[in-house]
Design a protein around this motif. Structure first.
Motif, PDB file in Angstrom:
ATOM      1  N   VAL A   1      -5.716   8.809  -3.598  1.00  0.00           N
ATOM      2  CA  VAL A   1      -5.574   8.253  -2.256  1.00  0.00           C
ATOM      3  C   VAL A   1      -6.804   8.632  -1.429  1.00  0.00           C
ATOM      4  O   VAL A   1      -7.499   9.602  -1.732  1.00  0.00           O
ATOM      5  CB  VAL A   1      -4.292   8.766  -1.558  1.00  0.00           C
ATOM      6  CG1 VAL A   1      -3.052   8.221  -2.242  1.00  0.00           C
ATOM      7  CG2 VAL A   1      -4.252  10.293  -1.522  1.00  0.00           C
TER       8      VAL A   1
ATOM      9  N   HIS B   1      -4.148   7.058   2.260  1.00  0.00           N
ATOM     10  CA  HIS B   1      -3.531   5.794   1.858  1.00  0.00           C
ATOM     11  C   HIS B   1      -4.233   5.247   0.616  1.00  0.00           C
ATOM     12  O   HIS B   1      -5.315   5.699   0.232  1.00  0.00           O
ATOM     13  CB  HIS B   1      -3.618   4.771   3.003  1.00  0.00           C
ATOM     14  CG  HIS B   1      -5.033   4.346   3.303  1.00  0.00           C
ATOM     15  ND1 HIS B   1      -5.572   3.167   2.848  1.00  0.00           N
ATOM     16  CD2 HIS B   1      -6.027   4.968   3.997  1.00  0.00           C
ATOM     17  CE1 HIS B   1      -6.820   3.056   3.264  1.00  0.00           C
ATOM     18  NE2 HIS B   1      -7.126   4.148   3.960  1.00  0.00           N
ATOM     19  N   ALA B   2      -3.592   4.257   0.007  1.00  0.00           N
ATOM     20  CA  ALA B   2      -4.169   3.560  -1.144  1.00  0.00           C
ATOM     21  C   ALA B   2      -3.558   2.167  -1.216  1.00  0.00           C
ATOM     22  O   ALA B   2      -2.368   1.994  -0.936  1.00  0.00           O
ATOM     23  CB  ALA B   2      -3.901   4.318  -2.443  1.00  0.00           C
TER      24      ALA B   2
ATOM     25  N   GLU C   1       0.834  -1.192   0.000  1.00  0.00           N
ATOM     26  CA  GLU C   1       0.000   0.000   0.000  1.00  0.00           C
ATOM     27  C   GLU C   1       0.873   1.247   0.000  1.00  0.00           C
ATOM     28  O   GLU C   1       2.098   1.171   0.158  1.00  0.00           O
ATOM     29  CB  GLU C   1      -0.947   0.002   1.204  1.00  0.00           C
ATOM     30  CG  GLU C   1      -0.257  -0.135   2.535  1.00  0.00           C
ATOM     31  CD  GLU C   1      -1.233  -0.330   3.682  1.00  0.00           C
ATOM     32  OE1 GLU C   1      -2.447  -0.150   3.489  1.00  0.00           O
ATOM     33  OE2 GLU C   1      -0.762  -0.660   4.793  1.00  0.00           O
TER      34      GLU C   1
END
Length: 311
Positions: free
Chosen positions: A158, A126-127, A115
């Motif tokens: 994100v 985040h992604a 991630e």
């Protein structure tokens, strides 16, 4: 990514995917800050001049010490000692000030959890790497002093941690001076690292050797590598000329001045390293745990799902 694409000129947009090759060779751009076995970081609006002021005062203190030793041979030292004390005090104050000021947190690609982490104004986004796409928008700058300069931005989407309805498009480095091919090559480097890394060859395939990666990273400009780039070309000219008196006047000046100012560059690098280490602790606890070699491997999106099920 489709909605974002519709809002912009679709003719200039290229979509890159985490699981599909771009056809380009991996390229390590200068924004790569750290390439580790577990994670890779990119400078995000960093402070490349951090430590320059401390480097100057440190270099000045060293010069004053050399001058003091020289004057001591002639019995002159009183005034120089006072100036040396003032310069050293200034260096210590500036050194502590630059070290203690936090650096902007980098963009982190975590191989262990697969991630991406981004800190935006103190808020964690985040992604997940699986299914991640990047948009490359190619554009041209034209002005009175520019006949046309081709540029390309590389952006990813994100989500805010624990508030996935809030979304950001984050640029992976400034777009200026980069072409579509260069951005594709950089994305291929990230793909090779996340999918086949940490070490890979020029085709992006997994490798037990770090030779190719190190050759790519060695091309990044470094704060303290100011002397070798000057010395090596001059040495090469000497080999080609086959003459002992091949050094020109300008080359001689470079050879003299570069080592003199080399301590300034080393101090700047030291200050930057200390500031970066201190800034690492500014990440939220969930990120710090996952950046450790033996830390948890659960993704942040998994934590969000668990929390939603408990509610």
């Amino acid at each position: 990514m489709n909605k974002s694409k519709q809002l912009r000129d679709s003719a200039s947009i290229v979509i890159l995917e985490a699981d599909k090759p771009t056809g380009e060779q991996p390229i390590a751009l200068f924004i790569i800050d750290e390439h580790r076995e577990d994670y890779l970081t990119l400078q995000d609006a960093g402070d490349p001049d951090r430590g320059r002021l401390a480097g100057f005062f440190g270099w000045l203190a060293i010069a004053m010490i050399c001058l003091e030793l020289l004057l001591m041979l002639y019995g002159i030292s009183e005034s120089v000692l006072i100036e040396l004390g003032i310069t050293t005090l200034l260096f210590l104050v500036v050194f502590l000030w630059e070290v203690r000021r936090p650096l902007p947190l980098p963009i982190v690609f975590n191989r262990r959890t697969r991630e991406v982490y981004i800190d935006h104004d103190g808020v964690l986004f985040h992604a997940s790497w699986e299914g991640l796409c990047a948009e490359v928008d190619e554009f041209q700058l034209v002005g009175t002093h520019l006949s046309g300069m081709q540029n390309a931005s590389l952006e990813i989407r994100v989500w805010k941690f624990e508030q996935p309805d809030k979304v950001l498009m984050i640029s992976l480095g400034a777009p200026f001076g980069k072409t579509l091919r260069m951005q594709k090559g950089f994305w291929e480097y990230l793909r090779a690292y996340m999918n086949n890394g940490p070490w890979f060859d020029e085709q992006g395939h997994h490798s037990e050797s770090d030779t190719f990666v190190k050759s790519q990273l060695s091309m990044r400009p470094k704060i303290s590598n100011s002397f070798m780039p000057t010395r090596m070309p001059i040495k090469q000219v000497g080999k080609e000329a086959g003459d002992e008196n091949y050094i020109s006047g300008s080359d001689a000046i470079k050879i003299i001045l570069k080592p003199i100012f080399y301590p300034m560059d080393r101090i700047q690098k030291l200050v930057y390293s200390f500031a970066k280490h201190r800034s690492h602790n500014l990440w939220s606890r969930v990120v710090i745990e996952r950046l450790k070699a033996g830390g948890p491997t659960t993704r942040l999106v998994d934590l969000e799902r668990e929390k939603s099920l408990d509610i």
